[in-house]
Design a protein around this motif. Structure first.
Motif, mmCIF file in Angstrom:
data_model
loop_
_atom_site.group_PDB
_atom_site.id
_atom_site.type_symbol
_atom_site.label_atom_id
_atom_site.label_comp_id
_atom_site.label_asym_id
_atom_site.label_seq_id
_atom_site.Cartn_x
_atom_site.Cartn_y
_atom_site.Cartn_z
ATOM 1 N N PRO A 103 -19.335 37.432 1.070
ATOM 2 C CA PRO A 103 -18.228 36.473 1.100
ATOM 3 C C PRO A 103 -17.149 36.886 0.104
ATOM 4 O O PRO A 103 -17.448 37.500 -0.924
ATOM 5 C CB PRO A 103 -18.892 35.149 0.713
ATOM 6 C CG PRO A 103 -20.138 35.541 -0.020
ATOM 7 C CD PRO A 103 -20.587 36.836 0.578
ATOM 8 N N VAL A 104 -15.931 36.544 0.408
ATOM 9 C CA VAL A 104 -14.794 36.879 -0.446
ATOM 10 C C VAL A 104 -14.239 35.590 -1.021
ATOM 11 O O VAL A 104 -13.854 34.675 -0.278
ATOM 12 C CB VAL A 104 -13.705 37.632 0.337
ATOM 13 C CG1 VAL A 104 -12.530 37.970 -0.577
ATOM 14 C CG2 VAL A 104 -14.280 38.895 0.965
ATOM 15 N N ILE A 105 -14.182 35.523 -2.352
ATOM 16 C CA ILE A 105 -13.728 34.329 -3.053
ATOM 17 C C ILE A 105 -12.427 34.648 -3.792
ATOM 18 O O ILE A 105 -12.315 35.694 -4.433
ATOM 19 C CB ILE A 105 -14.788 33.831 -4.058
ATOM 20 C CG1 ILE A 105 -16.166 33.735 -3.385
ATOM 21 C CG2 ILE A 105 -14.381 32.491 -4.647
ATOM 22 C CD1 ILE A 105 -16.229 32.770 -2.226
ATOM 23 N N VAL A 106 -11.468 33.748 -3.681
ATOM 24 C CA VAL A 106 -10.197 33.908 -4.393
ATOM 25 C C VAL A 106 -10.302 33.185 -5.733
ATOM 26 O O VAL A 106 -10.596 31.988 -5.782
ATOM 27 C CB VAL A 106 -9.030 33.348 -3.576
ATOM 28 C CG1 VAL A 106 -7.721 33.485 -4.352
ATOM 29 C CG2 VAL A 106 -8.933 34.054 -2.230
ATOM 30 N N CYS A 107 -10.107 33.924 -6.820
ATOM 31 C CA CYS A 107 -10.230 33.371 -8.177
ATOM 32 C C CYS A 107 -8.979 33.705 -8.985
ATOM 33 O O CYS A 107 -8.370 34.771 -8.805
ATOM 34 C CB CYS A 107 -11.453 33.934 -8.895
ATOM 35 S SG CYS A 107 -13.022 33.673 -8.038
ATOM 36 N N GLY A 108 -8.637 32.823 -9.878
ATOM 37 C CA GLY A 108 -7.550 33.100 -10.801
ATOM 38 C C GLY A 108 -8.029 33.971 -11.951
ATOM 39 O O GLY A 108 -9.226 34.032 -12.251
ATOM 40 N N PRO A 109 -7.128 34.668 -12.624
ATOM 41 C CA PRO A 109 -7.531 35.541 -13.740
ATOM 42 C C PRO A 109 -8.204 34.768 -14.873
ATOM 43 O O PRO A 109 -9.120 35.289 -15.514
ATOM 44 C CB PRO A 109 -6.208 36.181 -14.192
ATOM 45 C CG PRO A 109 -5.129 35.305 -13.641
ATOM 46 C CD PRO A 109 -5.667 34.718 -12.387
ATOM 47 N N TRP A 110 -7.785 33.543 -15.110
ATOM 48 C CA TRP A 110 -8.419 32.756 -16.160
ATOM 49 C C TRP A 110 -9.863 32.400 -15.795
ATOM 50 O O TRP A 110 -10.740 32.404 -16.656
ATOM 51 C CB TRP A 110 -7.601 31.500 -16.438
ATOM 52 C CG TRP A 110 -8.136 30.657 -17.564
ATOM 53 C CD1 TRP A 110 -8.776 29.458 -17.477
ATOM 54 C CD2 TRP A 110 -8.111 30.984 -18.956
ATOM 55 N NE1 TRP A 110 -9.147 28.993 -18.716
ATOM 56 C CE2 TRP A 110 -8.738 29.920 -19.647
ATOM 57 C CE3 TRP A 110 -7.601 32.063 -19.691
ATOM 58 C CZ2 TRP A 110 -8.882 29.904 -21.035
ATOM 59 C CZ3 TRP A 110 -7.744 32.041 -21.073
ATOM 60 C CH2 TRP A 110 -8.378 30.970 -21.729
ATOM 61 N N ASP A 111 -10.099 32.108 -14.521
ATOM 62 C CA ASP A 111 -11.464 31.817 -14.074
ATOM 63 C C ASP A 111 -12.366 33.030 -14.247
ATOM 64 O O ASP A 111 -13.528 32.910 -14.667
ATOM 65 C CB ASP A 111 -11.460 31.395 -12.589
ATOM 66 C CG ASP A 111 -10.731 30.089 -12.364
ATOM 67 O OD1 ASP A 111 -10.557 29.333 -13.331
ATOM 68 O OD2 ASP A 111 -10.338 29.830 -11.212
#
Length: 234
Positions: free
Chosen positions: A180-188
């Motif tokens: 699966p591909v998850i979109v995350c922010g750099p802070w996360d």
């Protein structure tokens, strides 16, 4: 020989009292007339609930139609040349379910427009092979829009619920071992919170010890398991 005469006719039975014509049965109150069951409607179940919809909502189908441009998106039998006339569910209605709590089965990311032959092939002939290519999504924690699919026209892509698609990360697209591909922010990604924490919890790694972070486009848990592929939010 002398013939005997015809037997005497006996007298029929007679009723002592004449028959009385009784009135027919009449209902005191009329039964309410309903609209009746209409052909094509979902028949109600014994518990009073309606049956599961037989197909996806028209909105999702229309989005998939525009995305396919009228050609089969599966292409395993027709090589993408046949008209797309049916909607194939990547995650079957029996696996994902439909309803107010779980509507993933009837979203554009879960639909592929296909020809009759390709649709039948992935559903009834080779569903396991189709799952290796993301054409079928097995029951699990990942959503259809997170699983890469081998689209015949566009290659390895991620479908969204708005009728669009984007190229999937190469690290997630190993046939038979799709991630699966998850979109995350750099802070996360830096802190392990937000979207990263949600993913670790969803896939059963919330209680693992150690640091979890991104390495070469993959989210690695503290237990050294590869959880998913990651994309940084733009």
């Amino acid at each position: 020989m002398k013939r005997s005469g015809a037997p005497k006719r006996r007298k029929g039975l007679e009723r002592n009292t004449p028959m009385v014509n009784k009135t027919s049965f009449q209902r005191k109150t009329e039964m309410p007339r309903g609209n009746g069951f209409k052909r094509g409607a979902n028949p109600p179940k014994k518990n009073g609930r309606k049956g599961r919809p037989k197909t996806a909502p028209k909105t999702a189908i229309d989005l998939a139609k525009v995305r396919s441009e009228g050609l089969c998106e599966i292409g395993l039998k027709c090589f993408g040349t046949a008209p797309a006339v049916e909607s194939a569910h990547r995650r079957g209605k029996g696996s994902g379910g439909v309803g107010p709590k779980n509507t993933t089965s009837n979203t554009a990311s879960n639909l592929l427009r296909g020809c009759v032959a390709c649709h039948d092939f992935i559903d009834n002939v080779a569903p396991d092979d189709a799952a290796r290519l993301g054409l079928k999504v097995l029951h699990g924690k990942a959503h259809p829009y997170e699983i890469p699919v081998q689209h015949y026209q566009h290659g390895w892509v991620l479908l969204d619920n708005f009728g669009g698609w984007r190229a999937a990360p190469e690290a997630a697209c190993t046939p038979g071992a799709l991630l699966p591909v998850i979109v995350c922010g750099p802070w996360d990604l830096l802190t392990g919170g937000g979207a990263v924490a949600e993913v670790l919890d969803r896939f059963g790694h919330a209680d693992c010890c150690g640091w979890a972070g991104a390495r070469d486009g993959l989210l690695v848990c503290g237990c050294r398991s590869v959880v998913c592929a990651v994309e940084e939010a733009s």
